[in-house]
Design a protein around this motif. Structure first.
Motif, PDB file in Angstrom:
ATOM      1  N   ILE A  40       0.886  -1.163   0.000  1.00  0.00           N
ATOM      2  CA  ILE A  40       0.000   0.000   0.000  1.00  0.00           C
ATOM      3  C   ILE A  40       0.923   1.211   0.000  1.00  0.00           C
ATOM      4  CG2 ILE A  40      -1.771   1.289   1.251  1.00  0.00           C
ATOM      5  CD1 ILE A  40      -2.563  -1.400   2.584  1.00  0.00           C
ATOM      6  N   ILE A  41       0.772   2.052  -1.024  1.00  0.00           N
ATOM      7  CA  ILE A  41       1.665   3.204  -1.163  1.00  0.00           C
ATOM      8  C   ILE A  41       0.830   4.467  -1.376  1.00  0.00           C
ATOM      9  CG2 ILE A  41       3.535   1.779  -2.097  1.00  0.00           C
ATOM     10  CD1 ILE A  41       2.850   2.916  -4.891  1.00  0.00           C
ATOM     11  N   PRO A  42       1.424   5.623  -1.126  1.00  0.00           N
ATOM     12  CA  PRO A  42       0.703   6.874  -1.417  1.00  0.00           C
ATOM     13  C   PRO A  42       0.657   7.116  -2.929  1.00  0.00           C
ATOM     14  CG  PRO A  42       2.910   7.353  -0.612  1.00  0.00           C
ATOM     15  CD  PRO A  42       2.733   5.860  -0.510  1.00  0.00           C
ATOM     16  N   ASP A  43      -0.169   8.054  -3.334  1.00  0.00           N
ATOM     17  CA  ASP A  43      -0.267   8.435  -4.747  1.00  0.00           C
ATOM     18  C   ASP A  43       0.979   9.236  -5.116  1.00  0.00           C
ATOM     19  OD1 ASP A  43      -2.985   7.493  -5.543  1.00  0.00           O
ATOM     20  OD2 ASP A  43      -3.587   8.791  -3.896  1.00  0.00           O
ATOM     21  N   ASP A  44       2.036   8.526  -5.485  1.00  0.00           N
ATOM     22  CA  ASP A  44       3.322   9.155  -5.759  1.00  0.00           C
ATOM     23  C   ASP A  44       4.019   8.386  -6.881  1.00  0.00           C
ATOM     24  OD1 ASP A  44       6.362   9.292  -5.349  1.00  0.00           O
ATOM     25  OD2 ASP A  44       5.684  10.891  -4.015  1.00  0.00           O
ATOM     26  N   SER A  45       4.306   9.068  -7.987  1.00  0.00           N
ATOM     27  CA  SER A  45       4.906   8.407  -9.154  1.00  0.00           C
ATOM     28  C   SER A  45       6.226   7.731  -8.830  1.00  0.00           C
ATOM     29  CB  SER A  45       5.135   9.415 -10.282  1.00  0.00           C
ATOM     30  OG  SER A  45       3.921   9.828 -10.820  1.00  0.00           O
ATOM     31  N   LYS A  46       7.084   8.424  -8.108  1.00  0.00           N
ATOM     32  CA  LYS A  46       8.404   7.878  -7.798  1.00  0.00           C
ATOM     33  C   LYS A  46       8.281   6.593  -6.981  1.00  0.00           C
ATOM     34  CE  LYS A  46      12.841   8.981  -5.771  1.00  0.00           C
ATOM     35  NZ  LYS A  46      13.468   9.594  -4.638  1.00  0.00           N
ATOM     36  N   ILE A  47       7.413   6.602  -5.986  1.00  0.00           N
ATOM     37  CA  ILE A  47       7.229   5.414  -5.147  1.00  0.00           C
ATOM     38  C   ILE A  47       6.603   4.286  -5.964  1.00  0.00           C
ATOM     39  CG2 ILE A  47       6.055   4.481  -3.107  1.00  0.00           C
ATOM     40  CD1 ILE A  47       6.376   7.286  -1.840  1.00  0.00           C
ATOM     41  N   LEU A  48       5.671   4.613  -6.845  1.00  0.00           N
ATOM     42  CA  LEU A  48       5.068   3.585  -7.702  1.00  0.00           C
ATOM     43  C   LEU A  48       6.144   2.943  -8.576  1.00  0.00           C
ATOM     44  CD1 LEU A  48       2.806   1.945  -8.969  1.00  0.00           C
ATOM     45  CD2 LEU A  48       2.232   3.943 -10.382  1.00  0.00           C
ATOM     46  N   GLY A 108      -6.440   1.925  -7.592  1.00  0.00           N
ATOM     47  CA  GLY A 108      -6.422   3.305  -7.128  1.00  0.00           C
ATOM     48  C   GLY A 108      -5.584   4.202  -8.016  1.00  0.00           C
ATOM     49  N   GLY A 109      -5.849   5.490  -7.903  1.00  0.00           N
ATOM     50  CA  GLY A 109      -5.075   6.480  -8.631  1.00  0.00           C
ATOM     51  C   GLY A 109      -5.377   6.593 -10.108  1.00  0.00           C
ATOM     52  N   THR A 110      -6.536   6.086 -10.528  1.00  0.00           N
ATOM     53  CA  THR A 110      -6.867   6.107 -11.961  1.00  0.00           C
ATOM     54  C   THR A 110      -7.912   7.162 -12.311  1.00  0.00           C
ATOM     55  OG1 THR A 110      -8.597   4.435 -11.731  1.00  0.00           O
ATOM     56  CG2 THR A 110      -6.362   3.638 -12.210  1.00  0.00           C
ATOM     57  N   GLY A 111      -8.314   7.952 -11.342  1.00  0.00           N
ATOM     58  CA  GLY A 111      -9.346   8.959 -11.593  1.00  0.00           C
ATOM     59  C   GLY A 111      -8.794  10.200 -12.267  1.00  0.00           C
ATOM     60  N   ILE A 112      -9.542  11.288 -12.166  1.00  0.00           N
ATOM     61  CA  ILE A 112      -9.132  12.531 -12.820  1.00  0.00           C
ATOM     62  C   ILE A 112      -8.694  13.596 -11.827  1.00  0.00           C
ATOM     63  CG2 ILE A 112     -10.513  12.075 -14.872  1.00  0.00           C
ATOM     64  CD1 ILE A 112     -12.587  14.088 -13.761  1.00  0.00           C
ATOM     65  N   GLY A 113      -8.558  13.215 -10.581  1.00  0.00           N
ATOM     66  CA  GLY A 113      -8.107  14.166  -9.562  1.00  0.00           C
ATOM     67  C   GLY A 113      -6.625  14.485  -9.715  1.00  0.00           C
ATOM     68  N   SER A 114      -6.209  15.558  -9.091  1.00  0.00           N
ATOM     69  CA  SER A 114      -4.818  15.996  -9.221  1.00  0.00           C
ATOM     70  C   SER A 114      -3.831  14.986  -8.617  1.00  0.00           C
ATOM     71  CB  SER A 114      -4.623  17.367  -8.567  1.00  0.00           C
ATOM     72  OG  SER A 114      -4.903  17.298  -7.184  1.00  0.00           O
ATOM     73  N   ARG A 115      -4.249  14.177  -7.653  1.00  0.00           N
ATOM     74  CA  ARG A 115      -3.366  13.183  -7.036  1.00  0.00           C
ATOM     75  C   ARG A 115      -3.395  11.843  -7.765  1.00  0.00           C
ATOM     76  NH1 ARG A 115       0.593  13.992  -4.292  1.00  0.00           N
ATOM     77  NH2 ARG A 115       0.307  12.175  -2.980  1.00  0.00           N
ATOM     78  N   ASP A 116      -4.249  11.677  -8.757  1.00  0.00           N
ATOM     79  CA  ASP A 116      -4.370  10.417  -9.497  1.00  0.00           C
ATOM     80  C   ASP A 116      -3.270  10.341 -10.558  1.00  0.00           C
ATOM     81  OD1 ASP A 116      -6.634   9.482  -8.091  1.00  0.00           O
ATOM     82  OD2 ASP A 116      -7.921  10.778  -9.287  1.00  0.00           O
ATOM     83  N   ILE A 117      -2.214   9.560 -10.259  1.00  0.00           N
ATOM     84  CA  ILE A 117      -1.022   9.531 -11.111  1.00  0.00           C
ATOM     85  C   ILE A 117      -0.735   8.156 -11.714  1.00  0.00           C
ATOM     86  CG2 ILE A 117       0.138  11.472 -10.022  1.00  0.00           C
ATOM     87  CD1 ILE A 117       1.000   7.879  -9.073  1.00  0.00           C
ATOM     88  N   THR A 118      -1.544   7.182 -11.406  1.00  0.00           N
ATOM     89  CA  THR A 118      -1.240   5.814 -11.823  1.00  0.00           C
ATOM     90  C   THR A 118      -1.150   5.678 -13.337  1.00  0.00           C
ATOM     91  OG1 THR A 118      -2.343   4.976  -9.838  1.00  0.00           O
ATOM     92  CG2 THR A 118      -1.945   3.402 -11.618  1.00  0.00           C
ATOM     93  N   VAL A 119      -2.148   6.136 -14.047  1.00  0.00           N
ATOM     94  CA  VAL A 119      -2.204   5.937 -15.500  1.00  0.00           C
ATOM     95  C   VAL A 119      -1.034   6.632 -16.194  1.00  0.00           C
ATOM     96  CG1 VAL A 119      -3.580   6.310 -17.584  1.00  0.00           C
ATOM     97  CG2 VAL A 119      -4.688   5.554 -15.472  1.00  0.00           C
ATOM     98  N   GLU A 120      -0.786   7.885 -15.857  1.00  0.00           N
ATOM     99  CA  GLU A 120       0.313   8.615 -16.494  1.00  0.00           C
ATOM    100  C   GLU A 120       1.661   7.951 -16.211  1.00  0.00           C
ATOM    101  OE1 GLU A 120      -3.133  10.995 -16.419  1.00  0.00           O
ATOM    102  OE2 GLU A 120      -2.127  10.070 -14.725  1.00  0.00           O
TER     103      GLU A 120
END
Length: 174
Positions: A60-68, A88-100
């Protein structure tokens, strides 16, 4: 109509597959630090994958590209995972970074998964399905699937892809 060759491929697919699960959520991450873990979606994925394969890593990690990116690298190199499912992290919110983050890694993207996921979501929820950015792709001979964080979305994703995982890994080895 079922394809005979596809059915043959499914039957000859490997079953000893190492899997990883990553939940991306700032709130779930904070809860996990306080030992108040209520990661329904991640735990569902672990249980479902363990029915047929072997989950060797779950984070379980925070919404963080580097950690992902770091977590993916560890799961692939240290645990030799062939399937990683994120939630998680696939929405359109500013913290949603998974897809990118994932699309920047993918050597090949499996666009059909996202298309089917959104179609199935549309049948259940209507036009709100356009908010879903579920995706899948290949990185370092590992299948990575990004699902939304809601338990219902995770269940739908596994319903769509669950029976194809071994088949897909078989093709990764070719």
């Amino acid at each position: 109509m079922k394809s005979r060759s596809m059915e043959e491929h499914r039957q000859s697919s490997p079953s000893n597959i190492k899997c990883g699960v990553i939940t991306l959520s700032d709130s779930r991450y904070q809860e996990s630090l306080q030992k108040k873990n209520h990661d329904i979606s991640g735990e569902f994925l672990v249980d479902k994958l363990n029915e047929k394969y072997k989950v060797v890593a779950y984070e379980i990690i925070p919404d963080d590209s580097k950690i992902l990116l770091e977590t993916l690298e560890v799961m692939i190199s240290d645990f030799n995972t062939r399937i990683i499912i994120t939630t998680g992290g696939t929405g359109i919110g500013s913290r949603d970074i998974t897809v990118e983050t994932l699309q920047g890694l993918f050597e090949k993207e499996l666009t059909g998964f996202g298309e089917i996921f959104r179609y199935e979501t549309y049948k259940e929820l209507g036009a709100g399905a356009i908010l879903s950015r579920a995706t899948a792709g290949i990185y370092k001979r590992c299948l990575i699937i990004a699902l939304p964080g809601s338990p219902n979305a995770v269940k739908m994703g596994m319903k769509i892809i669950g029976n194809e995982l071994g088949h897909l890994v078989k093709h990764l080895k070719e």
